[in-house]
Design an enzyme around this catalytic site. Structure first.
Site, mmCIF file in Angstrom:
data_model
loop_
_atom_site.group_PDB
_atom_site.id
_atom_site.type_symbol
_atom_site.label_atom_id
_atom_site.label_comp_id
_atom_site.label_asym_id
_atom_site.label_seq_id
_atom_site.Cartn_x
_atom_site.Cartn_y
_atom_site.Cartn_z
ATOM 1 N N ARG A 66 1.278 -10.641 39.911
ATOM 2 C CA ARG A 66 1.242 -10.643 39.353
ATOM 3 C C ARG A 66 2.412 -10.005 38.528
ATOM 4 O O ARG A 66 3.073 -10.117 37.340
ATOM 5 C CB ARG A 66 0.402 -9.684 38.723
ATOM 6 C CG ARG A 66 -0.328 -10.103 37.042
ATOM 7 C CD ARG A 66 -1.737 -9.504 36.937
ATOM 8 N NE ARG A 66 -2.867 -9.760 35.172
ATOM 9 C CZ ARG A 66 -2.611 -9.057 34.417
ATOM 10 N NH1 ARG A 66 -2.431 -7.952 34.845
ATOM 11 N NH2 ARG A 66 -2.432 -9.099 33.865
ATOM 12 N N HIS A 70 4.579 -11.443 34.744
ATOM 13 C CA HIS A 70 4.652 -10.445 33.901
ATOM 14 C C HIS A 70 6.215 -10.290 33.352
ATOM 15 O O HIS A 70 6.420 -10.034 32.450
ATOM 16 C CB HIS A 70 4.117 -9.525 33.899
ATOM 17 C CG HIS A 70 2.524 -10.223 33.265
ATOM 18 N ND1 HIS A 70 1.366 -9.404 32.209
ATOM 19 C CD2 HIS A 70 1.587 -11.483 33.447
ATOM 20 C CE1 HIS A 70 0.261 -9.896 32.423
ATOM 21 N NE2 HIS A 70 0.390 -10.931 33.289
ATOM 22 N N ASN A 95 -0.429 -6.022 29.575
ATOM 23 C CA ASN A 95 -0.222 -4.887 31.250
ATOM 24 C C ASN A 95 -0.482 -3.909 30.968
ATOM 25 O O ASN A 95 -1.063 -3.501 32.032
ATOM 26 C CB ASN A 95 1.505 -4.693 30.820
ATOM 27 C CG ASN A 95 1.917 -5.952 30.646
ATOM 28 O OD1 ASN A 95 1.564 -6.950 31.563
ATOM 29 N ND2 ASN A 95 3.541 -6.295 30.140
ATOM 30 N N HIS A 194 -4.778 -16.834 41.040
ATOM 31 C CA HIS A 194 -6.145 -16.232 41.113
ATOM 32 C C HIS A 194 -6.438 -16.382 42.403
ATOM 33 O O HIS A 194 -7.845 -16.285 42.326
ATOM 34 C CB HIS A 194 -6.874 -16.846 39.795
ATOM 35 C CG HIS A 194 -5.681 -16.461 38.583
ATOM 36 N ND1 HIS A 194 -6.443 -16.314 36.900
ATOM 37 C CD2 HIS A 194 -5.195 -15.248 38.216
ATOM 38 C CE1 HIS A 194 -5.520 -15.399 36.567
ATOM 39 N NE2 HIS A 194 -4.672 -14.230 37.069
HETATM 40 C C1 HEM Z 1 -2.811 -18.835 32.842
HETATM 41 C C2 HEM Z 1 -2.827 -18.440 32.629
HETATM 42 C C3 HEM Z 1 -2.887 -16.737 32.899
HETATM 43 C C4 HEM Z 1 -3.588 -15.825 32.873
HETATM 44 C C5 HEM Z 1 -4.233 -15.756 30.890
HETATM 45 C C6 HEM Z 1 -4.837 -14.611 33.356
HETATM 46 C C7 HEM Z 1 -4.814 -13.598 33.020
HETATM 47 C C8 HEM Z 1 -4.824 -12.447 33.945
HETATM 48 C C9 HEM Z 1 -6.325 -11.828 34.030
HETATM 49 C C10 HEM Z 1 -7.516 -11.165 32.579
HETATM 50 C C11 HEM Z 1 -5.895 -11.145 35.280
HETATM 51 C C12 HEM Z 1 -6.856 -9.602 35.441
HETATM 52 C C13 HEM Z 1 -5.940 -8.172 34.677
HETATM 53 C C14 HEM Z 1 -6.957 -6.900 34.481
HETATM 54 O O1 HEM Z 1 -7.860 -7.053 35.032
HETATM 55 O O2 HEM Z 1 -5.953 -5.915 34.349
HETATM 56 C C15 HEM Z 1 -5.103 -11.300 36.124
HETATM 57 C C16 HEM Z 1 -4.944 -10.965 37.034
HETATM 58 C C17 HEM Z 1 -3.919 -11.576 38.085
HETATM 59 N N1 HEM Z 1 -3.648 -12.364 37.704
HETATM 60 FE FE1 HEM Z 1 -3.220 -13.901 36.061
HETATM 61 N N2 HEM Z 1 -3.761 -14.960 34.012
HETATM 62 C C18 HEM Z 1 -3.020 -15.759 34.746
HETATM 63 C C19 HEM Z 1 -1.755 -16.544 35.479
HETATM 64 C C20 HEM Z 1 -1.303 -15.731 36.368
HETATM 65 C C21 HEM Z 1 -0.070 -16.275 37.495
HETATM 66 C C22 HEM Z 1 1.037 -17.035 36.604
HETATM 67 C C23 HEM Z 1 -0.234 -15.549 38.419
HETATM 68 C C24 HEM Z 1 0.649 -16.002 39.734
HETATM 69 C C25 HEM Z 1 1.694 -16.011 39.601
HETATM 70 C C26 HEM Z 1 -1.154 -14.517 38.251
HETATM 71 C C27 HEM Z 1 -1.458 -14.122 38.922
HETATM 72 C C28 HEM Z 1 -2.707 -12.455 39.000
HETATM 73 C C29 HEM Z 1 -2.642 -11.566 39.977
HETATM 74 C C30 HEM Z 1 -2.415 -11.753 41.575
HETATM 75 C C31 HEM Z 1 -4.164 -11.449 39.440
HETATM 76 C C32 HEM Z 1 -4.783 -10.299 40.519
HETATM 77 C C33 HEM Z 1 -3.791 -8.536 40.489
HETATM 78 C C34 HEM Z 1 -4.812 -7.470 40.620
HETATM 79 O O3 HEM Z 1 -5.513 -8.079 41.260
HETATM 80 O O4 HEM Z 1 -3.911 -6.408 40.780
HETATM 81 N N3 HEM Z 1 -1.582 -15.222 36.916
HETATM 82 N N4 HEM Z 1 -4.777 -12.678 35.404
#
Ligand code: HEM
Ligand SMILES: *[C@@H]1O[C@H](CO)[C@@H](O)[C@H](O)[C@H]1NC(C)=O
Ligand SMILES: *[C@@H]1O[C@H](CO)[C@@H](O)[C@H](O)[C@H]1NC(C)=O
Length: 331
Positions: A66, A70, A95, A194
């Site tokens: 992630r 970002h 972030n 995800h």
């Molecule tokens: C399509 C639009 C996307 C939205 C709206 C979105 C939104 C989010 C949100 C809200 C979280 C949780 C953050 C938190 O709890 O503080 C998250 C976690 C995550 N996102 Fe996304 N995301 C998107 C696309 C992506 C993309 C493109 C990637 C990587 C290629 C990605 C990888 C991740 C990962 C791996 C996590 C877990 C991180 C952790 O456990 O530390 N996301 N995302």
């Protein structure tokens, strides 16, 4: 001599060597062998750090993935998310208290500065770390292209406005991806990230029917009840797996969940359950495809990661190889 700062001479030499080797007038193109002459040990160093960070906490693989996303979405993949300071991207809403892994990047960079000072960009460290995070979670190997350069400035408002929110409709997420050169297919494929990692209650409790008498028709009732139990009465910081069926394994299960109304975020489930229109029928068909065909998902994921990892800095931006990923080099 202790290499606690970048050696400028070596930097100049390495760029020169690279330009000679690649023979091109332009030296800003990414390649898979970028550090073969200047820092061949980069792969080992990054790999070892990601491996041990994930042995301590498996989730770190997801966090590093992630971090790369970002970074790339704001002024290109330029390490700008790593910059400290009150105007930093790390303090923008998407972030803050959310993005993780900065210490892992620092530790990698410190080792690299000992081995080949001034050579490897922070943006490349993030890109490689994300690749190993995917691989060590059981996901695909893809060829991480290297040769990025670090930006000099963070863009806090760019982070606040340019990163997708889980509360916005898919059509507007598609538009944000288009702004950085990614298409609807990339949205569906990269959302498959995800399949690993965690999210906090504040980011999905809008889907729980706590104040409504009727249940959410796009959320499985049992899952809703479990989430409600988790989130009720907390401060919103409680976390749960983005992929309810295989939390830490990088697999196609994320898409299978969507077929069963078990996506966690509104932006996840929306890929399958949004009201029919051109975008929704495209995303729905792709979800169906990837839920059936894990090999297709893996190869498309690698391709989309390479695409995302190639988002350029704005034309004419100043760049450098940062010595310390948290601050621009002293003038
Ligand atoms: C399509 C639009 C996307 C939205 C709206 C979105 C939104 C989010 C949100 C809200 C979280 C949780 C953050 C938190 O709890 O503080 C998250 C976690 C995550 N996102 Fe996304 N995301 C998107 C696309 C992506 C993309 C493109 C990637 C990587 C290629 C990605 C990888 C991740 C990962 C791996 C996590 C877990 C991180 C952790 O456990 O530390 N996301 N995302
Ligand atoms: C910051 O990011 C926004 C949105 O991506 C962009 O329009 C703007 O030009 C960027 N600003 C700077 C100073 O790079
Ligand atoms: C979540 O945790 C952060 C950091 O520990 C804290 O600053 C924030 O206030 C908490 N969020 C809520 C909604 O209480």
């Amino acid at each position: 001599m202790k290499h606690s700062h970048c050696s400028r001479l070596l930097l100049v030499c390495s760029v020169l060597v690279l330009c000679l080797v690649t023979g091109g007038a332009r030296c800003n193109k990414l390649s898979s062998n970028f550090y073969d002459w200047t820092c061949p040990g980069v792969y080992n160093i990054v790999q070892q750090h990601v491996f041990s960070a994930m042995r301590e906490e498996l989730r770190m693989g997801a966090s590093l993935l992630r971090l790369h996303f970002h970074d790339c979405f704001v002024n290109g993949c330029d390490g700008s998310i790593l910059l400290d300071g009150a105007d930093g991207e790390k303090f923008a809403l998407p972030n803050m208290n959310s993005v993780r892994g900065y210490e892992v990047i620092d530790a990698i960079k410190a080792d690299l500065e000992n081995m080949c000072p001034g050579v490897v960009s922070c943006a490349d460290v993030v890109a490689l770390a994300a690749g190993y995070g995917v691989l060590f979670s059981g996901g695909p190997y893809y060829n991480v292209l290297l040769g990025r350069r670090d930006g000099l400035k963070a863009n806090q408002s760019g982070a606040a406005n340019g990163l997708p929110s889980p509360f916005e409709p898919i059509s507007s997420i598609v538009k944000k991806f288009a702004d950085v050169g990614l298409d609807t297919k990339d949205v569906v494929v990269l959302s498959g990230a995800h399949t690993i990692g965690r999210a906090r209650c504040v980011l999905f409790s809008d889907r729980l029917a706590s104040t409504k008498s009727s249940a959410n028709p796009t959320l499985d009732a049992t899952m809703a009840a479990n989430l409600q139990k988790l989130c009720t009465g907390g401060d919103g910081n409680q976390t749960t797996a983005l992929d309810v069926s295989s939390a830490d394994v990088f697999d196609k299960q994320y898409y299978h969940n969507l077929l069963n109304k078990k996506g966690l975020l509104s932006s996840d489930q929306g890929l399958f359950s949004a009201d029919e229109d051109v975008v929704a029928s495209t995303t729905k068909a792709l979800v169906q495809t990837y839920s059936d065909d894990g090999e297709q998902f893996f190869s498309d994921f690698g391709a989309s990661m390479v695409k995302m990892g190639s988002i350029p800095l704005p034309a004419g931006s100043a760049d450098e190889i940062r010595c310390n990923c948290r601050v621009p080099n002293p003038k």
